[in-house]
Design a protein around this motif. Sequence first.
Motif, PDB file in Angstrom:
ATOM      1  N   MET A   1     -50.204  14.557 -19.297  1.00 54.50           N
ATOM      2  CA  MET A   1     -49.171  14.167 -18.362  1.00 54.50           C
ATOM      3  C   MET A   1     -47.811  14.533 -18.935  1.00 54.50           C
ATOM      4  N   THR A   2     -46.972  15.199 -18.123  1.00 50.34           N
ATOM      5  CA  THR A   2     -45.636  15.597 -18.546  1.00 50.34           C
ATOM      6  C   THR A   2     -44.620  14.714 -17.843  1.00 50.34           C
ATOM      7  N   VAL A   3     -43.707  14.159 -18.636  1.00 54.28           N
ATOM      8  CA  VAL A   3     -42.652  13.309 -18.078  1.00 54.28           C
ATOM      9  C   VAL A   3     -41.344  14.078 -18.140  1.00 54.28           C
ATOM     10  N   SER A   4     -40.664  14.176 -17.010  1.00 57.10           N
ATOM     11  CA  SER A   4     -39.403  14.903 -16.949  1.00 57.10           C
ATOM     12  C   SER A   4     -38.279  14.044 -17.504  1.00 57.10           C
ATOM     13  N   SER A   5     -37.361  14.677 -18.220  1.00 51.99           N
ATOM     14  CA  SER A   5     -36.199  13.945 -18.738  1.00 51.99           C
ATOM     15  C   SER A   5     -35.041  13.971 -17.745  1.00 51.99           C
ATOM     16  N   ASP A   6     -35.233  14.698 -16.647  1.00 55.25           N
ATOM     17  CA  ASP A   6     -34.192  14.727 -15.616  1.00 55.25           C
ATOM     18  C   ASP A   6     -34.141  13.363 -14.927  1.00 55.25           C
ATOM     19  N   PRO A   7     -32.951  12.945 -14.493  1.00 58.74           N
ATOM     20  CA  PRO A   7     -32.864  11.678 -13.776  1.00 58.74           C
ATOM     21  C   PRO A   7     -33.636  11.764 -12.455  1.00 58.74           C
ATOM     22  N   PRO A   8     -34.126  10.631 -11.956  1.00 58.63           N
ATOM     23  CA  PRO A   8     -34.929  10.627 -10.737  1.00 58.63           C
ATOM     24  C   PRO A   8     -34.102  10.904  -9.475  1.00 58.63           C
ATOM     25  N   TYR A   9     -32.800  10.793  -9.587  1.00 53.82           N
ATOM     26  CA  TYR A   9     -31.897  11.069  -8.475  1.00 53.82           C
ATOM     27  C   TYR A   9     -30.528  11.358  -9.066  1.00 53.82           C
ATOM     28  N   GLN A  10     -29.715  12.019  -8.302  1.00 54.22           N
ATOM     29  CA  GLN A  10     -28.359  12.355  -8.736  1.00 54.22           C
ATOM     30  C   GLN A  10     -27.362  11.582  -7.876  1.00 54.22           C
ATOM     31  N   ILE A  11     -26.234  11.205  -8.469  1.00 44.43           N
ATOM     32  CA  ILE A  11     -25.138  10.557  -7.731  1.00 44.43           C
ATOM     33  C   ILE A  11     -23.959  11.513  -7.734  1.00 44.43           C
ATOM     34  N   SER A  12     -23.344  11.669  -6.578  1.00 47.09           N
ATOM     35  CA  SER A  12     -22.123  12.470  -6.488  1.00 47.09           C
ATOM     36  C   SER A  12     -21.223  11.867  -5.410  1.00 47.09           C
ATOM     37  N   ALA A  13     -19.982  12.292  -5.406  1.00 44.97           N
ATOM     38  CA  ALA A  13     -19.016  11.825  -4.410  1.00 44.97           C
ATOM     39  C   ALA A  13     -18.622  12.993  -3.524  1.00 44.97           C
ATOM     40  N   SER A  14     -18.357  12.703  -2.256  1.00 41.66           N
ATOM     41  CA  SER A  14     -17.952  13.760  -1.333  1.00 41.66           C
ATOM     42  C   SER A  14     -16.575  14.312  -1.678  1.00 41.66           C
ATOM     43  N   ALA A  15     -15.782  13.556  -2.426  1.00 43.48           N
ATOM     44  CA  ALA A  15     -14.466  14.015  -2.889  1.00 43.48           C
ATOM     45  C   ALA A  15     -14.193  13.389  -4.258  1.00 43.48           C
ATOM     46  N   THR A 172     -15.380   3.539 -10.907  1.00 44.58           N
ATOM     47  CA  THR A 172     -16.626   3.948 -11.555  1.00 44.58           C
ATOM     48  C   THR A 172     -17.790   3.488 -10.695  1.00 44.58           C
ATOM     49  N   ILE A 173     -18.675   4.432 -10.364  1.00 48.79           N
ATOM     50  CA  ILE A 173     -19.836   4.142  -9.528  1.00 48.79           C
ATOM     51  C   ILE A 173     -21.083   4.301 -10.391  1.00 48.79           C
ATOM     52  N   SER A 174     -21.882   3.242 -10.427  1.00 45.85           N
ATOM     53  CA  SER A 174     -23.111   3.275 -11.217  1.00 45.85           C
ATOM     54  C   SER A 174     -24.283   2.820 -10.349  1.00 45.85           C
ATOM     55  N   SER A 175     -25.482   2.950 -10.896  1.00 46.13           N
ATOM     56  CA  SER A 175     -26.670   2.554 -10.133  1.00 46.13           C
ATOM     57  C   SER A 175     -27.734   1.996 -11.065  1.00 46.13           C
ATOM     58  N   LYS A 176     -28.610   1.198 -10.495  1.00 39.93           N
ATOM     59  CA  LYS A 176     -29.803   0.678 -11.180  1.00 39.93           C
ATOM     60  C   LYS A 176     -30.976   0.915 -10.242  1.00 39.93           C
ATOM     61  N   ASN A 177     -32.078   1.402 -10.793  1.00 38.81           N
ATOM     62  CA  ASN A 177     -33.241   1.648  -9.938  1.00 38.81           C
ATOM     63  C   ASN A 177     -34.379   0.722 -10.322  1.00 38.81           C
ATOM     64  N   THR A 178     -35.315   0.548  -9.395  1.00 43.58           N
ATOM     65  CA  THR A 178     -36.471  -0.318  -9.623  1.00 43.58           C
ATOM     66  C   THR A 178     -37.724   0.490  -9.941  1.00 43.58           C
ATOM     67  N   ASP A 183     -31.654   5.605 -15.344  1.00 51.12           N
ATOM     68  CA  ASP A 183     -30.676   5.833 -14.288  1.00 51.12           C
ATOM     69  C   ASP A 183     -29.783   7.018 -14.653  1.00 51.12           C
ATOM     70  N   PRO A 184     -29.266   7.730 -13.659  1.00 49.75           N
ATOM     71  CA  PRO A 184     -28.315   8.798 -13.976  1.00 49.75           C
ATOM     72  C   PRO A 184     -27.005   8.213 -14.494  1.00 49.75           C
ATOM     73  N   ALA A 185     -26.216   9.044 -15.127  1.00 47.67           N
ATOM     74  CA  ALA A 185     -24.924   8.609 -15.658  1.00 47.67           C
ATOM     75  C   ALA A 185     -23.994   8.206 -14.516  1.00 47.67           C
ATOM     76  N   PRO A 186     -23.141   7.211 -14.745  1.00 46.02           N
ATOM     77  CA  PRO A 186     -22.164   6.829 -13.721  1.00 46.02           C
ATOM     78  C   PRO A 186     -21.213   7.993 -13.411  1.00 46.02           C
ATOM     79  N   ILE A 187     -20.629   7.951 -12.240  1.00 46.61           N
ATOM     80  CA  ILE A 187     -19.610   8.935 -11.870  1.00 46.61           C
ATOM     81  C   ILE A 187     -18.298   8.200 -11.622  1.00 46.61           C
ATOM     82  N   SER A 188     -17.207   8.946 -11.526  1.00 51.80           N
ATOM     83  CA  SER A 188     -15.932   8.306 -11.245  1.00 51.80           C
ATOM     84  C   SER A 188     -15.173   9.083 -10.179  1.00 51.80           C
TER      85      SER A 188
END
Length: 194
Positions: A1-15, A172-178, A183-188
């Motif tokens: 089994m291979t586990v990806s180190s990429d975050p499970p989702y990305q966060i971005s802002a429209s501006a 600063t926008i952050s997230s927590k997943n279940t 989690d991906p890094a926070p954005i600002s």
Amino acid sequence: MTVSSDPPYQISASAPTLSVTAGATTQNGVNILLTQSNNFIGNVNLACKVAYQGTGAVNDPPTCTFASNFIPFPAGNVDSLLIISTTANSSNTTANKLKNPGRHAPMLALCSILLFVLAPRLRKMSRLSPLLLAMFVVCLAGCGGGAASTGGGTTPPPPPATGTTTGDYVITISSKNTGGVPDPAPISVKLTVE
């Protein structure tokens, strides 16, 4: 089994930046985009915080909320509106200065005395009637504007400005997943309050 180190989702802002007028209830938000990756299944909770970038004390700091801060996956790509709330500024402008209704009282008293002193003589000198009437009107009008006196010869200070402090902030926008994955890094987003 291979586990990806990429975050499970990305966060971005429209501006990357947002400018709002203090007290605005429209055009005071930015879309936060969540892009699913690696077949992530779970729920994401968004959070935000606002930090002032200036110096000194902040009056009525901006607050941030999301139109929806709970995002279920698998939902593909999802966005949620980040809403910034601020308080309108009220300054010491002509429109909102406190009026001092008694500031013309001394001038009115002087005009009244002159009217009573000169009135008996007016019957004899009817040519002075227009002059006396003009003087009375001028006395009522006073000099226009001017500062009100508090009796001690000083002008009271203007009331302090209220509302959200203008200047630059960072959201600063952050997230927590279940889903049990990192989690991906926070954005600002840079916020400017005018």
